[in-house]
Design a protein around this motif. Sequence first.
Motif, PDB file in Angstrom:
ATOM      1  N   ASP A 287      32.256  42.477  40.995  1.00 11.00           N
ATOM      2  CA  ASP A 287      32.410  43.673  41.832  1.00 11.00           C
ATOM      3  C   ASP A 287      33.727  44.396  41.607  1.00 11.00           C
ATOM      4  O   ASP A 287      33.809  45.609  41.730  1.00 11.00           O
ATOM      5  N   ALA A 288      34.761  43.660  41.267  1.00  7.21           N
ATOM      6  CA  ALA A 288      36.090  44.279  41.239  1.00  7.21           C
ATOM      7  C   ALA A 288      37.097  43.385  40.533  1.00  7.21           C
ATOM      8  O   ALA A 288      36.806  42.245  40.171  1.00  7.21           O
ATOM      9  N   VAL A 289      38.297  43.964  40.394  1.00  5.14           N
ATOM     10  CA  VAL A 289      39.435  43.195  39.859  1.00  5.14           C
ATOM     11  C   VAL A 289      40.324  42.830  41.043  1.00  5.14           C
ATOM     12  O   VAL A 289      40.570  43.670  41.912  1.00  5.14           O
ATOM     13  N   TYR A 290      40.801  41.593  41.076  1.00  7.72           N
ATOM     14  CA  TYR A 290      41.682  41.131  42.145  1.00  7.72           C
ATOM     15  C   TYR A 290      42.957  40.560  41.531  1.00  7.72           C
ATOM     16  O   TYR A 290      42.977  40.160  40.364  1.00  7.72           O
ATOM     17  N   LYS A 291      43.997  40.490  42.360  1.00  9.50           N
ATOM     18  CA  LYS A 291      45.247  39.877  41.915  1.00  9.50           C
ATOM     19  C   LYS A 291      45.458  38.634  42.773  1.00  9.50           C
ATOM     20  O   LYS A 291      45.271  38.690  43.997  1.00  9.50           O
ATOM     21  N   TYR A 292      45.823  37.531  42.133  1.00 10.23           N
ATOM     22  CA  TYR A 292      46.003  36.286  42.890  1.00 10.23           C
ATOM     23  C   TYR A 292      47.322  36.344  43.652  1.00 10.23           C
ATOM     24  O   TYR A 292      48.383  36.582  43.074  1.00 10.23           O
ATOM     25  N   HIS A 293      47.244  36.107  44.961  1.00 11.61           N
ATOM     26  CA  HIS A 293      48.436  36.063  45.810  1.00 11.61           C
ATOM     27  C   HIS A 293      48.683  34.595  46.136  1.00 11.61           C
ATOM     28  O   HIS A 293      47.985  34.009  46.972  1.00 11.61           O
TER      29      HIS A 293
ATOM     30  N   ILE B 110      42.377  47.477  32.338  1.00 14.97           N
ATOM     31  CA  ILE B 110      42.181  47.537  33.798  1.00 14.97           C
ATOM     32  C   ILE B 110      43.228  48.459  34.432  1.00 14.97           C
ATOM     33  O   ILE B 110      43.169  48.733  35.618  1.00 14.97           O
ATOM     34  N   GLY B 111      44.191  48.914  33.625  1.00 19.34           N
ATOM     35  CA  GLY B 111      45.229  49.801  34.157  1.00 19.34           C
ATOM     36  C   GLY B 111      46.295  48.997  34.858  1.00 19.34           C
ATOM     37  O   GLY B 111      46.329  48.934  36.096  1.00 19.34           O
TER      38      GLY B 111
ATOM     39  N   ASN C 120      55.273  47.952  34.600  1.00 20.24           N
ATOM     40  CA  ASN C 120      56.190  46.821  34.351  1.00 20.24           C
ATOM     41  C   ASN C 120      55.456  45.560  33.911  1.00 20.24           C
ATOM     42  O   ASN C 120      56.073  44.519  33.719  1.00 20.24           O
ATOM     43  N   GLU C 121      54.118  45.627  33.797  1.00 19.65           N
ATOM     44  CA  GLU C 121      53.366  44.415  33.445  1.00 19.65           C
ATOM     45  C   GLU C 121      52.772  44.523  32.044  1.00 19.65           C
ATOM     46  O   GLU C 121      52.249  45.568  31.661  1.00 19.65           O
ATOM     47  N   VAL C 122      52.851  43.405  31.312  1.00 16.93           N
ATOM     48  CA  VAL C 122      52.329  43.376  29.942  1.00 16.93           C
ATOM     49  C   VAL C 122      51.235  42.308  29.855  1.00 16.93           C
ATOM     50  O   VAL C 122      51.456  41.148  30.220  1.00 16.93           O
ATOM     51  N   ALA C 123      50.065  42.729  29.371  1.00 19.65           N
ATOM     52  CA  ALA C 123      48.936  41.795  29.247  1.00 19.65           C
ATOM     53  C   ALA C 123      49.242  40.759  28.180  1.00 19.65           C
ATOM     54  O   ALA C 123      49.717  41.090  27.106  1.00 19.65           O
ATOM     55  N   LYS C 124      48.994  39.488  28.490  1.00 24.09           N
ATOM     56  CA  LYS C 124      49.276  38.437  27.518  1.00 24.09           C
ATOM     57  C   LYS C 124      48.025  37.637  27.134  1.00 24.09           C
ATOM     58  O   LYS C 124      47.725  37.466  25.965  1.00 24.09           O
TER      59      LYS C 124
END
Length: 440
Positions: free
Chosen positions: A105-111, A185-186, A190-194
């Motif tokens: 359904d979506a992209v989430y960020k782990y908190h 995903i945009g 300041n973030e670089v995909a690894k």
Amino acid sequence: MKKNIYKKGLVVGIIIIFFGLAVMPAIETSTLNDYPLPPPTPTEMILEQSIFRRSSIRDFTDELVTDEDLSTVLWAAYGYINDENRTVHGIDGIHAAHIYVLKEDAVYKYHALNHSLIFYKTGDYRDIGQYDAPIQIGLVWDKNKSSQENYVAAEIGQIGQNIQLMANALDLGTVVTVGWPLAEIGLPSNEVAKIIMPLGHPKYPYDFIYLPLVLSFLPRIKYSNTSLTTAIEERNEAIYWEDNLTKQEQTQAIWSSYGFSYLFDNSESSLDYYIRRHRTVPSAHGYYPLQMYAVTETGIYRCVPNIYNPLYGFITLIYEIFPKFPIPVLAFMLKIRKGDHREEMAQCSSQPSIASAPLLIISVLNLKKTKPIGCDDFSGEEFRWLWYFEAGASAYNVLLEATAWNLSANIVPPTNIESIRSLLKLNDNFIPLLIMPVGK
Ligand SMILES: Cc1cc2nc3c(=O)[nH]c(=O)nc-3n(C[C@H](O)[C@H](O)[C@H](O)COP(=O)(O)O)c2cc1C
């Protein structure tokens, strides 16, 4: 008459737009809420068994990953083990990674603090991964938290290692893949995909046979009685050590850094990749360009995990002809210098007190092995982080293995590369990456 219909249509249209505008933000707000994860479930699997089983899975079924399993994998990856410490070691005390979870359904960020998923973006972006899977996990470097790409890669290596160990322990599967497509995903600037790691149920079930065909003067690797979860939870780091190590303890730590599994991989997926005996860490392109050195009271040793390591093409050929041939492991320690050089080595690090450790393991990158003849050349500076990822995974295994044997270890960056090369009798084709002191 016609005019009236138009008028009515206009009014209905306006109402619909108004209604839509009124409802839209409500939908957005509700999706924007945290997606709380259930508590992680402890795994019973013994640490050494989970390291033996570490292997890459690239084919998945359509079966969904439960929130319970996702929660356990994410906690192992980057959760908290107490109020202050996370599951992985931050090199120089810095944590500079983030985890994205790509679901249907979506992209989430782990908190990590709330152990929850924060909504990031609607849409199904999972097809950016190299392999189809019900979930894709993205690992990124936050440049605002650290400018040291290689050390962050070493942290991400530990995160990836825990994702793989825990996934395998839960009978799920994953593989480390390069993460550049994650930029789609945009990401914030300041973030670089690894790294991207698909997560799902293996299409071909795990099938391992215990076959410790190891020819070595070193003691045989034993199972501790510590589970993977306990080792992660109780990770024990020190900067001073007192006692010596037994040969068994020493061997366990060295093996965990870069050794071979005692399990023969009999699964169908292993046939596709000619890897029937996996190593304790993954390696980009399967190059395995690191060399481990052990510095002890009696001398400096090069750890040779298997003599046929350079003969990959030959091994592939044997597996073509005899797919089930259980090739043995021939491991040994090659003495390259006599005497106690721990103090000198410790002086080449950012933590000189590591001289008190009975064992210092040094991971060294052999640049020649990052450009094998006829294969892609990954020796350039721009690829260096890949090898720090591997060194981070390897160092993390040492931390876990030390914990499982009631020892303490640490991860210390080297500071004087030239002096380390000279101690290890190496030229500038070799780059010392990390130092892992181990002791009681
Ligand atoms: C930094 C890194 C990048 C990798 N990239 C890929 C990749 O893009 N695609 C892939 O299929 N495997 C990738 N791998 C997995 C390796 O191919 C795999 O670990 C190696 O062949 C050994 O196999 P095993 O993990 O099954 O023991 C990568 C591994 C690492 C550590």
